[in-house]
Design an enzyme around this catalytic site. Structure first.
Site, PDB file in Angstrom:
ATOM      1  N   HIS A  62      85.208 -21.321  29.358  1.00 36.04           N
ATOM      2  CA  HIS A  62      84.688 -20.964  30.681  1.00 36.04           C
ATOM      3  C   HIS A  62      84.458 -22.240  31.477  1.00 36.04           C
ATOM      4  O   HIS A  62      84.116 -23.276  30.905  1.00 36.04           O
ATOM      5  CB  HIS A  62      83.365 -20.192  30.539  1.00 36.04           C
ATOM      6  N   GLU A  76      85.293 -11.886  29.531  1.00 38.59           N
ATOM      7  CA  GLU A  76      86.515 -11.084  29.518  1.00 38.59           C
ATOM      8  C   GLU A  76      86.852 -10.592  28.109  1.00 38.59           C
ATOM      9  O   GLU A  76      87.535  -9.589  27.936  1.00 38.59           O
ATOM     10  CB  GLU A  76      87.701 -11.902  30.052  1.00 38.59           C
TER      11      GLU A  76
END
Ligand code: COA
Length: 371
Positions: free
Chosen positions: A251, A309
């Site tokens: 991320h 996700e």
């Protein structure tokens, strides 16, 4: 002004916000004073809309008001389906959503527009999916919550409570996330004095890009390709050896596990106890464990952990949402955050005008133009 984190991550501060705070070092996401894990466990989408738009946790009566407004907005949007031109015939769901949303007109009342837009997105997304499947759109049912009605408009069947609860958990997890690319886009448009519909259409365009909201589909492709927990390690090793990225890992801001991954993982465990999702969850956990281990070996100084996700893919699949609708489903939650940010940006009333550094050719001396 820049923020420099302990890991040396340098990011430009472009706004003050009272909406959400992302702490990438400790893995904490706060939405209007509430930890995302608590919202995922206890709140409905209507609750987080009230929190973002009205600045406080809703009373029972306020929750009912917002639920009724959103139900009316879904019905209003459904009545518009016949006048959207060829918007819903786009091959891509986000393209359809952008085109359909562009048909809405803005009013002078930003709160009304926020409800109209938030009510419209699930209607457009579900109608697009059903049209692609050769089925007629399913009309919204005003007695249902926003999450339940989205599932109903997709399948034509009133969903079971555990599926609605899981979707609410997901919608609460992704409703707002600091100054992400689509939110920044919406705020830039708002800062010019433009209207909320324009800001949301632009934000949908930003979210459409694969680097923003497009990983859950590929995460499922990866789980399909791996198939069984014991195949995870060799499959992941081969991917890394080929220089490919592991979807759902890493991320830009978080240097620990994304707190939304944990919140979604526990929402799936609850769903698993009551209905679907079991084998996939076992597989996903094994893949995450191996991926984390292999990435730590390959990048010992970076912390590449599961992001939102990863478990989004497992959760949305378990409640019957097709892969093609993963990004539109993200949008129909994030729209509430965009609306709140546009409202906040309006109260600032200042144009966002960043600077760029010129790295083009030096100015030619006047005499050199002639030749
Ligand atoms: N798999 C393999 N390698 C990865 C990786 C992943 N998921 N994520 C980062 N890396 C590697 C990069 O290849 C890069 O290596 P290099 O320095 O040898 O070129 C390095 O780690 C960059 O790390 P970082 O600076 O933390 O990444 P970023 O901020 O540029 O990218 C993402 C962040 C999210 C785009 C990235 O982690 C990624 O592509 N993840 C997979 C896609 C995904 O899940 N997206 C959803 C995000 S919510």
């Amino acid at each position: 002004m820049h923020i420099r984190s302990a890991s040396g991550l340098d990011r430009l501060i472009v706004a003050d916000t009272g909406l959400s705070d992302v702490d990438g070092e400790s893995g904490r996401l706060v939405i209007r004073g509430h930890l995302v894990e608590a919202l995922a466990e206890h709140a409905s989408f209507e609750d987080v809309c009230a929190l973002l738009w009205n600045d406080k946790w809703p009373s029972r009566a306020e929750r009912e008001v917002i639920r009724a407004f959103l139900a009316a907005a879904r019905q209003e949007a459904f009545a518009l389906l016949g006048s959207l031109g060829n918007a819903l015939s786009a091959a891509d769901g986000m393209e359809a959503l952008r085109a359909a949303t562009g048909h809405l007109s803005a009013s002078a009342d930003i709160k009304e527009d926020a409800i109209r837009l938030t009510g419209a997105l699930p209607v457009f997304a579900a109608a697009w999916a059903r049209t692609r499947a050769g089925q007629p759109p399913s009309a919204p049912l005003p007695s249902l919550s926003h999450a339940a009605d989205y599932l109903q408009m997709l399948s034509g069947i009133v969903p079971e409570t555990p599926c609605v609860r899981a979707l609410d958990a997901y919608l609460c997890c992704v409703v707002d996330h600091g100054m992400n690319a689509s939110t920044f886009t919406a705020r830039v448009v708002a800062s010019t004095g433009s209207d909320l519909v324009s800001a949301v259409v632009a934000a949908i365009g930003a979210l459409k890009g694969p680097l923003h909201g497009g990983a859950p589909g590929p995460v499922l492709d990866m789980l399909d390709a791996i198939g069984r927990p014991e195949h995870a390690r060799p499959w992941l090793e081969a991917e890394l050896a080929a220089g490919r990225r592991i979807m759902g890992m890493g991320h830009r801001v978080y240097r620990v596990r994304d707190p939304r991954a944990a919140a979604l993982e526990s929402a799936i465990s609850v769903l698993e106890r009551t209905s679907a999702g079991g084998e996939r969850l076992t597989l996903a956990r094994a893949v995450e464990r191996e991926a984390e281990h292999l990435l730590a070996e390959q990048y010992p100084t970076r912390k590449l952990r599961a992001n939102v996700e990863f478990y989004t893919a497992v959760l949305l699949e378990a409640i019957g949402i097709p892969r093609t609708l993963f990004s539109p489903t993200f949008a129909l939650s994030r729209v509430a955050g965009w609306c709140a940010h546009v409202n906040e940006q309006r109260s600032v009333g200042r144009l966002i005008r960043p600077a760029s550094r010129y790295v083009g050719p030096a100015v030619l001396e006047p005499g050199l133009h002639a030749g």
